[in-house]
Design a protein around this motif. Structure first.
Motif, short mmCIF file in Angstrom:
data_model
loop_
_atom_site.label_atom_id
_atom_site.label_comp_id
_atom_site.label_asym_id
_atom_site.label_seq_id
_atom_site.Cartn_x
_atom_site.Cartn_y
_atom_site.Cartn_z
N PHE A 86 -89.46 59.09 -37.45
CA PHE A 86 -88.28 58.26 -37.68
C PHE A 86 -88.11 57.25 -36.55
CE2 PHE A 86 -83.84 57.31 -36.84
CZ PHE A 86 -83.45 56.79 -38.06
N LEU A 87 -88.24 57.71 -35.30
CA LEU A 87 -88.07 56.82 -34.16
C LEU A 87 -89.14 55.74 -34.13
CD1 LEU A 87 -87.06 59.41 -31.43
CD2 LEU A 87 -85.58 57.74 -32.57
N TYR A 88 -90.34 56.08 -34.57
CA TYR A 88 -91.42 55.08 -34.64
C TYR A 88 -91.03 53.96 -35.60
CZ TYR A 88 -95.80 52.89 -35.96
OH TYR A 88 -96.78 51.97 -36.23
N TYR A 89 -90.59 54.34 -36.80
CA TYR A 89 -90.23 53.34 -37.79
C TYR A 89 -88.97 52.58 -37.38
CZ TYR A 89 -93.87 55.09 -40.82
OH TYR A 89 -95.08 55.45 -41.33
N PHE A 90 -88.01 53.29 -36.78
CA PHE A 90 -86.79 52.64 -36.31
C PHE A 90 -87.14 51.58 -35.27
CE2 PHE A 90 -83.07 52.30 -33.53
CZ PHE A 90 -82.07 52.05 -34.45
N GLY A 91 -88.06 51.89 -34.37
CA GLY A 91 -88.47 50.95 -33.33
C GLY A 91 -89.15 49.72 -33.89
N ALA A 92 -89.72 49.82 -35.08
CA ALA A 92 -90.42 48.68 -35.69
C ALA A 92 -89.46 47.71 -36.39
CB ALA A 92 -91.46 49.19 -36.68
N LEU A 93 -88.20 48.13 -36.56
CA LEU A 93 -87.23 47.29 -37.26
C LEU A 93 -86.69 46.19 -36.36
CD1 LEU A 93 -85.10 50.08 -38.99
CD2 LEU A 93 -86.87 48.66 -40.05
N ASP A 94 -86.28 45.08 -36.97
CA ASP A 94 -85.62 44.04 -36.19
C ASP A 94 -84.18 44.48 -35.92
OD1 ASP A 94 -83.87 43.27 -38.38
OD2 ASP A 94 -85.49 42.02 -39.17
N GLU A 95 -83.50 43.77 -35.04
CA GLU A 95 -82.16 44.17 -34.58
C GLU A 95 -81.17 44.31 -35.72
OE1 GLU A 95 -78.70 42.71 -31.48
OE2 GLU A 95 -80.68 41.81 -31.38
N LYS A 96 -81.20 43.39 -36.68
CA LYS A 96 -80.26 43.42 -37.80
C LYS A 96 -80.45 44.68 -38.65
CE LYS A 96 -78.41 40.51 -41.46
NZ LYS A 96 -78.45 39.21 -42.11
N LYS A 97 -81.70 45.03 -38.92
CA LYS A 97 -81.98 46.22 -39.72
C LYS A 97 -81.64 47.50 -38.95
CE LYS A 97 -85.34 43.98 -42.66
NZ LYS A 97 -86.73 43.72 -42.93
N ARG A 98 -81.83 47.49 -37.63
CA ARG A 98 -81.44 48.65 -36.82
C ARG A 98 -79.93 48.87 -36.91
NH1 ARG A 98 -84.74 48.47 -31.07
NH2 ARG A 98 -86.80 48.47 -31.96
N GLU A 99 -79.16 47.78 -36.78
CA GLU A 99 -77.70 47.88 -36.88
C GLU A 99 -77.28 48.41 -38.24
OE1 GLU A 99 -75.96 44.11 -35.85
OE2 GLU A 99 -76.88 44.12 -33.86
N LEU A 100 -77.93 47.95 -39.29
CA LEU A 100 -77.62 48.42 -40.64
C LEU A 100 -77.91 49.91 -40.77
CD1 LEU A 100 -76.86 47.88 -43.61
CD2 LEU A 100 -79.26 47.28 -44.02
N LEU A 101 -79.07 50.33 -40.28
CA LEU A 101 -79.44 51.74 -40.36
C LEU A 101 -78.50 52.61 -39.54
CD1 LEU A 101 -81.34 53.79 -41.54
CD2 LEU A 101 -82.93 53.35 -39.67
N LEU A 102 -78.10 52.14 -38.36
CA LEU A 102 -77.14 52.90 -37.55
C LEU A 102 -75.80 53.01 -38.26
CD1 LEU A 102 -77.89 51.60 -33.94
CD2 LEU A 102 -78.23 53.91 -34.82
#
Length: 121
Positions: A86-102
């Protein structure tokens, strides 16, 4: 680019400075960065401490720079393999997608907490 060289440049240190920290010569650092000689196990251990990355990242085995240990205190604890994936894939996301996932994770956590309170768990 060689990971050792990449990390050295990111940390803004010279080959000479890195050589000093690793108790070796600038010439050896140059050879390591050009893949003319392999990193020894003690050298890997020192590089991991200096750069704050995993050995797998340093060696190019993984793109996960830092392993994050989380204390998960629930009955169905997430296996480390799943968490690392999960952390690997989360790290590959851009900032906007990370915020959405959080945001999604927070909604799920809030709903889970509400359910526990209603259920008396």
């Amino acid at each position: 680019m060689n990971r050792l060289k990449q990390l050295r440049i990111e940390k803004n240190i010279t080959q000479e400075e890195l050589a000093f920290q690793l108790h070796t010569s600038q010439q050896r650092i140059s050879k390591l960065e050009r893949h003319l000689i392999p990193l020894s196990e003690p050298m890997i251990e020192r590089c991991v401490k200096i750069f704050g990355v995993t050995a797998d990242y340093l060696l190019g085995i993984s793109d996960v720079q830092v392993e994050i240990e989380l204390g998960i205190s629930c009955p169905n604890e997430v296996p480390d393999v799943q968490l690392q994936e999960f952390l690997y894939y989360f790290g590959a996301l851009d900032e906007k997608k990370r915020e959405l996932l959080l945001g999604i994770a927070k909604v799920i956590a809030d709903e889970t907490e509400c359910y526990r309170k209603r259920s008396g768990l």
